[in-house]
Scaffold this motif. Sequence first.
Motif, PDB file in Angstrom:
ATOM      1  N   SER A   1      64.691  11.349  58.687  1.00  0.00           N
ATOM      2  CA  SER A   1      65.456  10.233  58.151  1.00  0.00           C
ATOM      3  C   SER A   1      67.007  10.146  58.349  1.00  0.00           C
ATOM      4  O   SER A   1      67.615   9.228  59.057  1.00  0.00           O
ATOM      5  N   LEU A   2      67.479  11.270  57.985  1.00  0.00           N
ATOM      6  CA  LEU A   2      69.089  11.510  58.184  1.00  0.00           C
ATOM      7  C   LEU A   2      69.308  11.536  59.635  1.00  0.00           C
ATOM      8  O   LEU A   2      70.404  10.858  60.052  1.00  0.00           O
ATOM      9  N   GLN A   3      68.687  12.113  60.580  1.00  0.00           N
ATOM     10  CA  GLN A   3      68.938  12.245  61.794  1.00  0.00           C
ATOM     11  C   GLN A   3      68.930  10.748  62.533  1.00  0.00           C
ATOM     12  O   GLN A   3      69.703  10.401  63.277  1.00  0.00           O
ATOM     13  N   VAL A   4      67.766   9.946  62.006  1.00  0.00           N
ATOM     14  CA  VAL A   4      67.885   8.759  62.487  1.00  0.00           C
ATOM     15  C   VAL A   4      69.041   7.750  61.934  1.00  0.00           C
ATOM     16  O   VAL A   4      69.234   7.142  62.966  1.00  0.00           O
ATOM     17  N   PHE A   5      69.387   7.817  60.740  1.00  0.00           N
ATOM     18  CA  PHE A   5      70.622   7.389  60.389  1.00  0.00           C
ATOM     19  C   PHE A   5      71.944   7.596  60.935  1.00  0.00           C
ATOM     20  O   PHE A   5      72.512   6.898  61.603  1.00  0.00           O
TER      21      PHE A   5
ATOM     22  N   CYS B   1      65.509  -1.141  66.126  1.00  0.00           N
ATOM     23  CA  CYS B   1      64.453  -0.187  66.205  1.00  0.00           C
ATOM     24  C   CYS B   1      64.658   1.032  65.199  1.00  0.00           C
ATOM     25  O   CYS B   1      63.681   1.381  64.577  1.00  0.00           O
ATOM     26  N   GLY B   2      65.895   1.533  65.328  1.00  0.00           N
ATOM     27  CA  GLY B   2      66.286   2.543  64.279  1.00  0.00           C
ATOM     28  C   GLY B   2      66.197   2.151  62.709  1.00  0.00           C
ATOM     29  O   GLY B   2      65.679   2.946  61.996  1.00  0.00           O
ATOM     30  N   VAL B   3      66.708   1.061  62.539  1.00  0.00           N
ATOM     31  CA  VAL B   3      66.572   0.479  61.204  1.00  0.00           C
ATOM     32  C   VAL B   3      65.220   0.515  60.902  1.00  0.00           C
ATOM     33  O   VAL B   3      64.705   0.901  59.526  1.00  0.00           O
ATOM     34  N   ALA B   4      64.311  -0.256  61.410  1.00  0.00           N
ATOM     35  CA  ALA B   4      62.697  -0.200  61.190  1.00  0.00           C
ATOM     36  C   ALA B   4      62.391   1.170  61.069  1.00  0.00           C
ATOM     37  O   ALA B   4      61.496   1.501  60.074  1.00  0.00           O
ATOM     38  N   THR B   5      62.604   2.063  61.849  1.00  0.00           N
ATOM     39  CA  THR B   5      62.290   3.612  61.935  1.00  0.00           C
ATOM     40  C   THR B   5      62.596   4.193  60.550  1.00  0.00           C
ATOM     41  O   THR B   5      61.894   4.939  59.842  1.00  0.00           O
TER      42      THR B   5
END
Length: 188
Positions: free
Chosen positions: A158-162, A106-110
């Motif tokens: 995006s950095l936070q999701v990564f 899910c994180g990669v898709a986000t």
Amino acid sequence: MSDTHDIAGQTGPAMLFQRCVFALSQAAAVVAAVLVVGMVLHILLEIGLRLVDRSTFVLDEMVGYAIAGATFMSLGYAFEHCALVRVGLLVDRLSGRARRALETLCGVATLAVTSQIAWVIAKTAMRSFERGRTSSSIAEIPLWIPEAVCALGLGIFSLQVFAWILRQIFDLPGPVPPGSDDPLQNDL
């Protein structure tokens, strides 16, 4: 007291990256808060001016830009504190490695979606800057400014999701410890 202290004795490049990204998210959240305060002050100014039949004539435009900026700049901080709406029909029923694997997916898709949107908005901001585009109001605000703020906020998100994806993969603790006194604690 800082949210970026050494967590659970974890050190190293991965934890340094986590702390730096979270510090960046915190700074962006402060900018978002300043934008909200600016909106309130502008609205109060407008109320006062209208009492004496005057106006800034740009309230709608400025508040619109501030709302967009505050929304995008607060995304990373809100994500880290689990304050964004998530649909957990399947994820909430899993635990351990299976949950982390699905959360990673899910994180990669986000990340794919948000980083692409951030890039498109950043390109739009650069094009607006090059062409000298301004708003059509009497303020003639350079459009690259609100566009760049939105792109920056999405970039930080995006950095936070990564960083969160890395935590899922390597089973690292987050910068917001579970059970902290923070009302927006991350209790995953």
